[in-house]
Design an enzyme around this catalytic site. Structure first.
Site, short mmCIF file in Angstrom:
data_model
loop_
_atom_site.label_atom_id
_atom_site.label_comp_id
_atom_site.label_asym_id
_atom_site.label_seq_id
_atom_site.Cartn_x
_atom_site.Cartn_y
_atom_site.Cartn_z
N PRO A 19 55.25 41.74 28.30
CA PRO A 19 54.72 42.81 27.46
C PRO A 19 53.27 43.11 27.79
CG PRO A 19 54.86 40.77 26.21
CD PRO A 19 55.51 40.50 27.53
N ALA A 21 50.20 45.93 26.47
CA ALA A 21 49.80 47.04 25.62
C ALA A 21 49.45 48.26 26.46
CB ALA A 21 48.61 46.64 24.76
N CYS A 104 47.59 36.83 22.77
CA CYS A 104 46.71 37.94 23.16
C CYS A 104 45.26 37.59 22.85
CB CYS A 104 47.11 39.22 22.44
SG CYS A 104 46.02 40.61 22.84
N LYS A 143 55.54 33.95 22.78
CA LYS A 143 54.67 34.05 23.96
C LYS A 143 53.28 33.58 23.56
CE LYS A 143 53.41 37.07 27.80
NZ LYS A 143 51.95 36.81 27.83
N GLY A 206 51.58 34.27 34.37
CA GLY A 206 50.23 34.16 34.88
C GLY A 206 50.14 34.26 36.38
#
Length: 318
Positions: A19, A21, A104, A143, A206
């Site tokens: 995901p 943004a 996040c 996550k 990552g």
């Protein structure tokens, strides 16, 4: 699309689109599925906005009928509101599962007590996971990150609360919150997590950008690999291929127009205007490093119509 293989064949865990943004909307998700992404995620969606029925928030949960394996990615600090949002998402019948964010590092998210801020409040994270798992029949995943910073790893505690809550899997971005999206990934720590997790599936995230980096992360024993920023420049990364960037840009533009037409019901912009504004950020990425890319960057703001975008793409083909 003509493709140039990036590396040789070999078995790897499935690759998921992580995901992101403002990026993992239906056009990007469909494009990545076409290149082999085994699962995709929506953008981060605010649970509070879902509960309030915000049209713009709910639009982030829009899907195309031909999407096959999309999961809703939700965030928020409140267990009850996240559980209610998850119930509403499940009722839409569009998603294979629900993914919760506790990683996040963006300040506007952490200032709410959400995202990576939850790694400093693990009891709250546990309540969130228990509330959401108990609210829906869909599988729920998490996550997250290794911890706030290298001197404060929290992955063991995170594993514990996730296991106790009954989540289906945990995806670890193999960095600490303090690293943001830069610096080394801690693959040794990720291997420790896999060993300690037992039967709980662990996914890795990552700096998976090509086959060598995918193989390095797969060697930790994770069950799936999440690909993020590499897909923005090259959706073909899911096939470890380098497709024709003009063909990719044209396909993405076609999908973006389709998506923006759905937003016209509440937007002040026409589908064409919204597409042009959105697509400028994609266009340069597809041609980055090619002759003429710097000149394109200098005149992105001059591209104002769909014909302008198509002409810019055609210039690279010529």
């Amino acid at each position: 699309m003509a493709e140039e293989a990036l590396s040789g064949a070999g078995a790897l865990p499935p690759l998921f689109l992580a995901p992101m943004a403002e990026f993992t909307s239906p056009p990007m998700r469909v494009l990545c599925e076409e290149f082999g992404a085994a699962r995709t995620h929506t953008e981060m969606v605010n649970a509070e906005g879902i509960c309030r029925g915000s049209e713009k928030t709910l639009f982030l949960l829009e899907t195309f009928p031909d999407e096959r394996h999309v999961w809703a990615h939700l965030y928020g600090p409140d267990p009850a509101r996240l559980a209610e949002a998850a119930r509403r998402v499940e009722a839409m019948g569009r998603f294979e599962g629900i993914d919760l964010n506790a990683g996040c590092p963006v300040p506007r998210i952490t200032a709410q007590g959400a995202g990576a801020a939850l790694l400093k409040d693990l009891p709250r994270l546990g309540r969130i996971l228990e509330a959401v798992v108990g609210a829906v029949r869909l599988p729920v995943t998490l996550k997250t990150r290794l911890g706030p910073h290298p001197q404060a790893p929290t992955w063991r505690e995170t594993l514990h609360v996730a296991r106790e809550a009954g989540v289906a899997a945990v995806a670890f971005h193999a960095r600490f919150t303090s690293q943001g999206h830069a610096g080394p990934t801690h693959l040794g720590t990720l291997a420790e997590i896999v060993a300690e997790a037992g039967e709980l599936p662990i996914h890795g995230n990552g700096s998976v950008v090509d086959r060598p980096s995918a193989e390095a992360m797969a060697a930790t024993g994770v069950r799936a690999l999440l690909v993020a920023r590499a897909a923005l420049e090259n959706p073909g990364v899911f096939a470890f291929a380098r497709p024709d960037p003009c063909a990719v840009a044209e396909r993405h533009l076609e999908l973006e127009v389709r998506y923006r037409r759905l937003a016209e019901r509440f937007s002040r912009l026409t589908a064409e205007e919204a597409t042009v504004l959105t697509f400028r950020k994609h266009l340069f990425r597809y041609f980055k490093g090619l002759p003429g890319a710097n000149a394109l960057r200098g005149r992105l703001m001059d591209l104002r119509t769909l014909d302008d975008l198509r002409t810019a793409i055609a210039a690279f083909r010529d």
